[in-house]
Design an enzyme around this catalytic site. Structure first.
Site, mmCIF file in Angstrom:
data_model
loop_
_atom_site.group_PDB
_atom_site.id
_atom_site.type_symbol
_atom_site.label_atom_id
_atom_site.label_comp_id
_atom_site.label_asym_id
_atom_site.label_seq_id
_atom_site.Cartn_x
_atom_site.Cartn_y
_atom_site.Cartn_z
ATOM 1 N N SER A 113 0.853 -1.192 0.000
ATOM 2 C CA SER A 113 0.000 0.000 0.000
ATOM 3 C C SER A 113 0.886 1.239 0.000
ATOM 4 O O SER A 113 2.001 1.212 0.516
ATOM 5 C CB SER A 113 -0.851 -0.008 1.257
ATOM 6 O OG SER A 113 -1.348 1.278 1.540
ATOM 7 N N SER A 114 0.337 2.342 -0.510
ATOM 8 C CA SER A 114 1.118 3.587 -0.548
ATOM 9 C C SER A 114 1.371 4.144 0.850
ATOM 10 O O SER A 114 2.197 5.052 1.006
ATOM 11 C CB SER A 114 0.412 4.638 -1.406
ATOM 12 O OG SER A 114 -0.883 4.902 -0.901
ATOM 13 N N CYS A 115 0.705 3.623 1.881
ATOM 14 C CA CYS A 115 0.941 4.145 3.232
ATOM 15 C C CYS A 115 2.279 3.682 3.808
ATOM 16 O O CYS A 115 2.660 4.095 4.894
ATOM 17 C CB CYS A 115 -0.197 3.788 4.172
ATOM 18 S SG CYS A 115 -0.275 2.045 4.582
ATOM 19 N N TYR A 142 -0.296 -0.849 10.075
ATOM 20 C CA TYR A 142 -0.496 -1.498 8.773
ATOM 21 C C TYR A 142 0.736 -1.290 7.896
ATOM 22 O O TYR A 142 1.217 -2.211 7.228
ATOM 23 C CB TYR A 142 -1.732 -0.884 8.128
ATOM 24 C CG TYR A 142 -2.117 -1.418 6.783
ATOM 25 C CD1 TYR A 142 -2.685 -2.682 6.648
ATOM 26 C CD2 TYR A 142 -1.955 -0.649 5.626
ATOM 27 C CE1 TYR A 142 -3.064 -3.164 5.411
ATOM 28 C CE2 TYR A 142 -2.342 -1.123 4.386
ATOM 29 C CZ TYR A 142 -2.898 -2.389 4.285
ATOM 30 O OH TYR A 142 -3.271 -2.862 3.055
ATOM 31 N N LYS A 146 3.259 -4.010 6.124
ATOM 32 C CA LYS A 146 3.461 -4.058 4.670
ATOM 33 C C LYS A 146 4.944 -3.861 4.305
ATOM 34 O O LYS A 146 5.434 -4.453 3.341
ATOM 35 C CB LYS A 146 2.572 -3.021 3.975
ATOM 36 C CG LYS A 146 1.088 -3.373 4.031
ATOM 37 C CD LYS A 146 0.815 -4.673 3.274
ATOM 38 C CE LYS A 146 -0.647 -5.070 3.252
ATOM 39 N NZ LYS A 146 -0.868 -6.344 2.540
ATOM 40 N N THR A 170 -1.867 2.499 -4.976
ATOM 41 C CA THR A 170 -2.415 3.697 -4.359
ATOM 42 C C THR A 170 -3.772 3.355 -3.742
ATOM 43 O O THR A 170 -4.151 2.185 -3.671
ATOM 44 C CB THR A 170 -2.534 4.802 -5.428
ATOM 45 O OG1 THR A 170 -2.887 6.011 -4.791
ATOM 46 C CG2 THR A 170 -3.575 4.454 -6.495
ATOM 47 N N HIS A 185 -12.978 2.635 3.437
ATOM 48 C CA HIS A 185 -12.172 3.741 2.933
ATOM 49 C C HIS A 185 -13.095 4.874 2.478
ATOM 50 O O HIS A 185 -14.316 4.706 2.399
ATOM 51 C CB HIS A 185 -11.297 3.268 1.763
ATOM 52 C CG HIS A 185 -10.182 2.366 2.192
ATOM 53 N ND1 HIS A 185 -10.266 0.991 2.103
ATOM 54 C CD2 HIS A 185 -8.965 2.629 2.724
ATOM 55 C CE1 HIS A 185 -9.138 0.457 2.562
ATOM 56 N NE2 HIS A 185 -8.334 1.422 2.948
HETATM 57 O O1 GFB Z 1 -9.669 6.343 2.672
HETATM 58 P P1 GFB Z 1 -9.298 6.694 4.052
HETATM 59 O O2 GFB Z 1 -10.125 6.071 5.137
HETATM 60 O O3 GFB Z 1 -7.810 6.345 4.363
HETATM 61 O O4 GFB Z 1 -9.453 8.278 4.244
HETATM 62 P P2 GFB Z 1 -6.349 6.995 4.121
HETATM 63 C C1 GFB Z 1 -8.969 9.203 3.333
HETATM 64 C C2 GFB Z 1 -9.341 10.616 3.744
HETATM 65 O O5 GFB Z 1 -10.756 10.773 3.612
HETATM 66 C C3 GFB Z 1 -9.004 11.007 5.162
HETATM 67 C C4 GFB Z 1 -11.270 11.428 4.760
HETATM 68 O O6 GFB Z 1 -8.538 12.345 5.174
HETATM 69 C C5 GFB Z 1 -10.357 10.935 5.869
HETATM 70 O O7 GFB Z 1 -10.445 11.766 7.012
HETATM 71 N N1 GFB Z 1 -12.691 11.098 4.927
HETATM 72 C C6 GFB Z 1 -13.720 11.988 4.848
HETATM 73 C C7 GFB Z 1 -13.211 9.883 5.188
HETATM 74 N N2 GFB Z 1 -14.886 11.386 5.105
HETATM 75 C C8 GFB Z 1 -14.605 10.071 5.305
HETATM 76 C C9 GFB Z 1 -15.425 8.933 5.611
HETATM 77 O O8 GFB Z 1 -16.649 9.008 5.737
HETATM 78 N N3 GFB Z 1 -14.775 7.733 5.709
HETATM 79 C C10 GFB Z 1 -13.421 7.607 5.561
HETATM 80 N N4 GFB Z 1 -12.864 6.397 5.659
HETATM 81 N N5 GFB Z 1 -12.623 8.683 5.322
HETATM 82 C C11 GFB Z 1 -5.749 4.511 4.446
HETATM 83 C C12 GFB Z 1 -4.922 3.747 5.428
HETATM 84 O O9 GFB Z 1 -5.461 5.838 4.684
HETATM 85 O O10 GFB Z 1 -5.398 4.248 3.112
HETATM 86 C C13 GFB Z 1 -4.786 2.338 5.077
HETATM 87 O O11 GFB Z 1 -5.481 3.916 6.721
HETATM 88 C C14 GFB Z 1 -4.465 2.138 3.602
HETATM 89 O O12 GFB Z 1 -3.763 1.814 5.843
HETATM 90 C C15 GFB Z 1 -5.383 2.935 2.719
HETATM 91 O O13 GFB Z 1 -3.133 2.495 3.334
HETATM 92 C C16 GFB Z 1 -5.033 2.867 1.252
HETATM 93 O O14 GFB Z 1 -6.092 7.229 2.694
HETATM 94 O O15 GFB Z 1 -6.132 8.161 5.020
#
Ligand code: GFB
Length: 314
Positions: A113-115, A142, A146, A170, A185
């Protein structure tokens, strides 16, 4: 199909995680490759159990492996279940990679993952940025798992000459995604929020955080195609970024999903929720230089996802 460096035709190919979004996309993609697809459900095989994994490999003798099994989730799930994300992912990848080595698997593609990259890595992020700085705290558990997976592939290549490679996609979305609000996500979360708001005539939806973070999105079908391409064409120590180059702010993503759904409401923010990393656009020049390109642009992918969720929710 025989004209690629590692052809899947005639091979026994194990897709670990075949019920997940990426695994199921890989299974659909390799249906065209004239190979035998091996899969095992969670009930049939607990991937965190080393003995069970070794026995399954000895019995089923895969020749190629896509390691797409993982505990995954959005920012909140990562932030609140650090033990599960670290332990389960370490166990799954260590068990599968070691069993693949013991059983003479010819080729393995590990999915990361890109993280894995530092929170403040220079953008767009090249493969060489790995381990150059501090990780993003919401998903460091995580990410560490990875990174260990990448290192396992490199170590088995270095010590044993195993042809194990790593791909770092990504942010992915697509068919079979998780839409559960607390663990999903952002893209599926917003598809669901917009769908519900429209159905209830709600005046607004609420985004977590500030809406300003930038994210790069790729459809899982494109990712599966890239993983098959890498299995066929790439054999080296360094991991490979798999990105689309299509980057948007979370607010703009919400607007795109609203437009695709015919929703006119406004956007509220919930600053009590984390933003995560401000930006993680990957440099995917290494992959594109090999001759691979994504085909599903974000607008088309969102339209498809909104339609698929409409069917699930009906
Ligand atoms: O996709 P996401 O949960 O993960 O959140 P990451 C991306 C952005 O969307 C963050 C915002 O800035 C969240 O605060 N966001 C806004 C929301 N509204 C929402 C919502 O209703 N739900 C969610 N989930 N987010 C993940 C990693 O990071 O990316 C994993 O935690 C993995 O480990 C994955 O690498 C690809 O992009 O921040």
């Amino acid at each position: 199909m025989g004209d690629v460096p590692y052809a899947l035709s005639g091979k026994r190919v194990y897709v670990a995680g075949h019920r997940g979004m990426v695994g199921s996309a890989i299974v659909r993609r390799i249906a065209a490759e004239n190979c035998t697809v091996l899969q095992a459900t969670r009930q049939e095989l607990d991937l965190t159990n080393q003995q069970a994994v070794n026995a399954w490999f000895a019995q089923n003798r895969p020749e190629a492996v896509f390691l797409a099994a993982a505990k995954v989730g959005g920012i909140l799930a990562n932030d609140t279940q650090p033990a599960d994300f670290l332990y389960e992912n370490l166990m799954i990848e260590a068990n599968i990679i070691h069993a693949a080595y013991l059983n003479g698997v010819e080729k393995l593609v590990f999915l990361g993952s890109s993280c894995i990259y530092p929170k403040f890595a220079a953008q767009p992020i090249a493969e060489s940025a790995l381990l150059e700085g501090q990780l993003e705290p919401t998903n460091e558990w995580y990410a560490i798992a990875k990174i260990a997976g990448i290192k396992l592939c490199q170590a088995y290549r270095k010590q044993h000459g195993a042809d194990f490679i790593s791909a770092m996609p990504t942010n992915l979305y697509g068919t079979g995604d998780n839409y559960a609000p607390a663990s999903s996500h952002v893209l599926p979360a917003l598809v669901r929020k917009v769908h519900q708001a429209k159905a209830e005539n709600a005046p607004s939806i609420t985004l977590w955080g500030s809406g300003t973070p930038l994210r790069e999105f790729m459809h899982a079908d494109d990712c599966a195609d890239a993983l098959v391409f890498l299995m066929q064409h790439y054999s080296d120590h360094e991991h490979v970024n798999v990105g689309s180059g299509q980057e948007v702010t979370i607010r703009d993503l919400a607007l795109m999903i609203g437009a695709a759904s015919g929703y006119q409401g406004s956007i509220d923010l919930d600053p009590s929720k984390p933003d995560g990393t401000p930006r993680k656009l990957m440099n995917s020049a290494k992959l594109t230089a090999m001759g691979w390109q994504p085909t599903i642009d974000l607008e088309a992918g969102i339209a498809r996802t909104v339609a698929e969720f409409g069917e699930i929710a009906a």
